[in-house]
Design an enzyme around this catalytic site. Structure first.
Site, short mmCIF file in Angstrom:
data_model
loop_
_atom_site.label_atom_id
_atom_site.label_comp_id
_atom_site.label_asym_id
_atom_site.label_seq_id
_atom_site.Cartn_x
_atom_site.Cartn_y
_atom_site.Cartn_z
N SER A 83 -8.53 29.22 11.35
CA SER A 83 -8.20 28.89 12.75
C SER A 83 -7.12 29.83 13.31
O SER A 83 -6.37 30.45 12.54
CB SER A 83 -7.69 27.43 12.78
OG SER A 83 -7.23 27.08 14.06
N ASP A 113 -5.22 22.20 -0.30
CA ASP A 113 -4.00 21.88 0.46
C ASP A 113 -2.86 22.63 -0.22
O ASP A 113 -2.48 22.29 -1.34
CB ASP A 113 -3.76 20.36 0.45
CG ASP A 113 -2.57 19.98 1.33
OD1 ASP A 113 -1.70 20.84 1.55
OD2 ASP A 113 -2.52 18.83 1.78
N SER A 163 6.42 33.60 10.41
CA SER A 163 7.46 32.69 10.92
C SER A 163 7.12 32.40 12.37
O SER A 163 5.98 32.03 12.70
CB SER A 163 8.83 33.36 10.75
OG SER A 163 9.85 32.56 11.27
N TYR A 208 10.77 22.11 13.31
CA TYR A 208 9.95 23.33 13.16
C TYR A 208 10.84 24.54 12.86
O TYR A 208 10.57 25.30 11.92
CB TYR A 208 9.15 23.52 14.44
CG TYR A 208 8.24 24.72 14.45
CD1 TYR A 208 7.19 24.83 13.53
CD2 TYR A 208 8.39 25.74 15.39
CE1 TYR A 208 6.33 25.92 13.55
CE2 TYR A 208 7.53 26.82 15.43
CZ TYR A 208 6.51 26.92 14.51
OH TYR A 208 5.66 28.00 14.55
N LYS A 232 10.96 27.36 9.74
CA LYS A 232 10.64 28.77 9.97
C LYS A 232 11.84 29.68 9.69
O LYS A 232 11.67 30.82 9.26
CB LYS A 232 10.14 28.96 11.41
CG LYS A 232 8.77 28.33 11.66
CD LYS A 232 7.68 29.00 10.82
CE LYS A 232 6.28 28.50 11.16
NZ LYS A 232 5.23 29.16 10.39
N1 LIG Z 1 0.26 29.44 17.97
C1 LIG Z 1 1.52 29.74 18.21
O1 LIG Z 1 2.00 29.70 19.37
C2 LIG Z 1 2.42 30.19 17.08
C3 LIG Z 1 3.62 30.84 17.41
C4 LIG Z 1 4.46 31.25 16.38
C5 LIG Z 1 4.11 31.03 15.06
N2 LIG Z 1 2.94 30.40 14.77
C6 LIG Z 1 2.63 30.17 13.36
O2 LIG Z 1 1.41 30.83 13.06
C7 LIG Z 1 0.71 30.10 12.04
C8 LIG Z 1 -0.70 29.78 12.54
O3 LIG Z 1 -0.58 29.02 13.72
P1 LIG Z 1 -1.84 28.69 14.63
O4 LIG Z 1 -1.32 28.35 15.96
O5 LIG Z 1 -2.86 29.75 14.46
O6 LIG Z 1 -2.31 27.31 13.94
P2 LIG Z 1 -3.72 26.59 13.82
O7 LIG Z 1 -4.68 27.10 14.82
O8 LIG Z 1 -3.43 25.13 13.82
O9 LIG Z 1 -4.19 26.99 12.35
C9 LIG Z 1 -3.48 26.52 11.24
C10 LIG Z 1 -4.24 26.88 9.98
O10 LIG Z 1 -3.49 26.46 8.84
C11 LIG Z 1 -4.33 25.64 8.00
N3 LIG Z 1 -3.47 24.65 7.32
C12 LIG Z 1 -2.60 23.78 7.89
N4 LIG Z 1 -2.02 23.02 6.96
C13 LIG Z 1 -2.52 23.43 5.75
C14 LIG Z 1 -2.31 23.02 4.41
N5 LIG Z 1 -1.45 22.03 4.11
N6 LIG Z 1 -2.99 23.65 3.43
C15 LIG Z 1 -3.86 24.65 3.73
N7 LIG Z 1 -4.10 25.07 4.98
C16 LIG Z 1 -3.44 24.47 5.99
C17 LIG Z 1 -5.31 25.00 8.99
O11 LIG Z 1 -6.53 24.55 8.39
P3 LIG Z 1 -6.71 23.02 7.88
O12 LIG Z 1 -6.08 22.14 8.89
O13 LIG Z 1 -8.19 22.85 7.75
O14 LIG Z 1 -6.03 22.96 6.56
C18 LIG Z 1 -5.60 26.21 9.89
O15 LIG Z 1 -6.50 27.09 9.26
C19 LIG Z 1 1.55 28.86 11.75
O16 LIG Z 1 2.35 29.12 10.63
C20 LIG Z 1 2.40 28.72 13.00
O17 LIG Z 1 3.61 28.06 12.74
C21 LIG Z 1 2.10 29.97 15.75
#
Ligand SMILES: NC(=O)c1ccc[n+]([C@@H]2O[C@H](COP(=O)([O-])OP(=O)(O)OC[C@H]3O[C@@H](n4cnc5c(N)ncnc54)[C@H](OP(=O)(O)O)[C@@H]3O)[C@@H](O)[C@H]2O)c1
Length: 334
Positions: free
Chosen positions: A43, A95, A174, A188, A192
């Site tokens: 994702s 997980d 992060s 959060y 991070k």
């Molecule tokens: N989007 C933003 O604005 C943003 C900004 C800064 C940083 N980030 C960071 O970037 C990363 C990705 O964010 P995203 O927005 O792309 O999130 P996302 O769309 O929710 O994707 C999260 C991914 O992590 C997996 N995941 C979550 N918990 C898990 C676990 N316990 N074990 C294994 N897999 C797990 C989910 O799959 P399952 O649920 O199927 O396990 C999914 O593939 C995160 O670390 C987030 O903090 C995001």
């Protein structure tokens, strides 16, 4: 005369930097045919990173929990492979935050199928926003378990083969909330910021083994995870976050992979990202003279700019507090 002294000091500074060992720049990483393991690859940013490395010829293992989402992501990534006969994409459901033995088993399975992991992208994560007292104690624990402990688990399972082969890169995803603490992100941000300590210390440990760490600070990115977080975001957090805009996952992924390939320690996107990285660099590792020079030259002015941002954020918090205690004040001022 003064100009001559200033120029001499600057040239001397550049020579010292050039000779200094902290500035050893790693060789660019060729992703063709190597095993890239992406946690959270089903994702958002993780999936976009998997697409990016697929287009550069890598073999990919996606790690996440939900099997249906993993299968869907795998077939999406298979469509963009550059060499369908040579490249392989697999997925493993695990997980990462719970049982270390299960993570080790997953990594072993991945390495049996695709060879030793050369690039590990720790992208699995979650966020939660809310004022400190509105968040539950479990929210704090969950953030640490997924964002920090989960990352430690996978990294620990992958490092032995990287050290043995004296070859590898590890990315920690992060967030800009891992550079500054903002309203609503007490749980959060803590998780991070922890990644930064881990990344800096590990970078120093692994550098003699030709294994390099990249710490990425993505801005707000349009992903399913971001959409989920929006549901509970306090008004203050929403207004503050909007200052930096919303990025597309492909843009963020492409800048992270570019930085990983060139072995940079910090990875960021956009002008705000550039400024934040420079103003919060502290004693973090540097991997190019250009980067070190820019940090030295810009830190003071960026600190001044940051004070205006902080003032803007404080005003948002004061205004929201006032509106909450007197809801009619919004109508009066508008
Ligand atoms: N989007 C933003 O604005 C943003 C900004 C800064 C940083 N980030 C960071 O970037 C990363 C990705 O964010 P995203 O927005 O792309 O999130 P996302 O769309 O929710 O994707 C999260 C991914 O992590 C997996 N995941 C979550 N918990 C898990 C676990 N316990 N074990 C294994 N897999 C797990 C989910 O799959 P399952 O649920 O199927 O396990 C999914 O593939 C995160 O670390 C987030 O903090 C995001």
């Amino acid at each position: 005369m003064w100009l001559l002294i200033a120029v001499s000091v600057f040239v001397g500074f550049l020579i010292v930097l050039y000779l200094a060992s902290p500035l050893i720049t790693p060789k660019p990483l060729d992703l063709k045919g190597v095993h890239v393991l992406v946690t959270g690859g089903s994702s958002g940013i993780g999936k976009a990173i998997a697409v990016e490395v697929a287009q550069r010829g890598a073999n990919i293992c996606l790690l996440a929990r939900n099997k249906a989402k993993l299968e869907e992501a795998q077939s999406e990534i298979e469509k963009v492979l550059v060499d369908k006969n040579q490249q392989k994409v697999i997925h493993i459901s695990v997980d990462i935050s719970k049982d270390y033995a299960a993570v080790v088993q997953a990594i072993q399975q991945a390495e049996e199928e695709l060879g030793p992991v050369v690039l590990l992208v720790n992208c699995a994560g979650a966020s939660v926003a809310g004022s400190f007292e509105d968040l539950s104690l479990n929210d704090f624990k969950r953030m640490i378990d997924i964002n920090y402990i989960g990352t430690v688990h996978v990294t620990r399972a992958v490092i032995p083969s990287m050290k043995k082969n004296q070859h590898g890169r590890i990315v920690f995803i992060s967030s800009q909330a891992g550079q500054i603490g903002l309203y609503g992100y007490t749980a959060y941000s803590g998780s991070k910021f922890a990644l930064r300590g881990l990344a800096e210390a590990l970078h120093m440990e692994l550098k003699p083994y030709n294994v390099y760490v990249t710490l990425a600070f993505p801005p707000d990115t349009d992903t399913p995870g971001f959409a989920e977080e929006q549901k509970s975001k306090p008004e203050e957090t929403r207004l503050i976050s909007e200052t930096a805009g919303l990025f597309q996952p492909s843009v963020v992924a492409s800048s992270i992979i570019k930085d990983v390939v060139s072995g940079r320690f910090f990875s960021y996107a956009g002008l705000d990202g550039y400024m934040l990285a420079a103003v919060t660099c502290g004693m973090s590792p540097v991997t190019s003279i250009m980067e070190a020079t820019q940090q030295v030259a810009c830190m003071g002015i960026f600190r001044i700019i940051s004070l205006f941002y902080l003032d803007h954020f404080d005003r948002i918090c004061r205004k929201c507090k006032q509106e909450r205690s007197d809801p009619s004040s919004e109508k009066k001022t508008s």
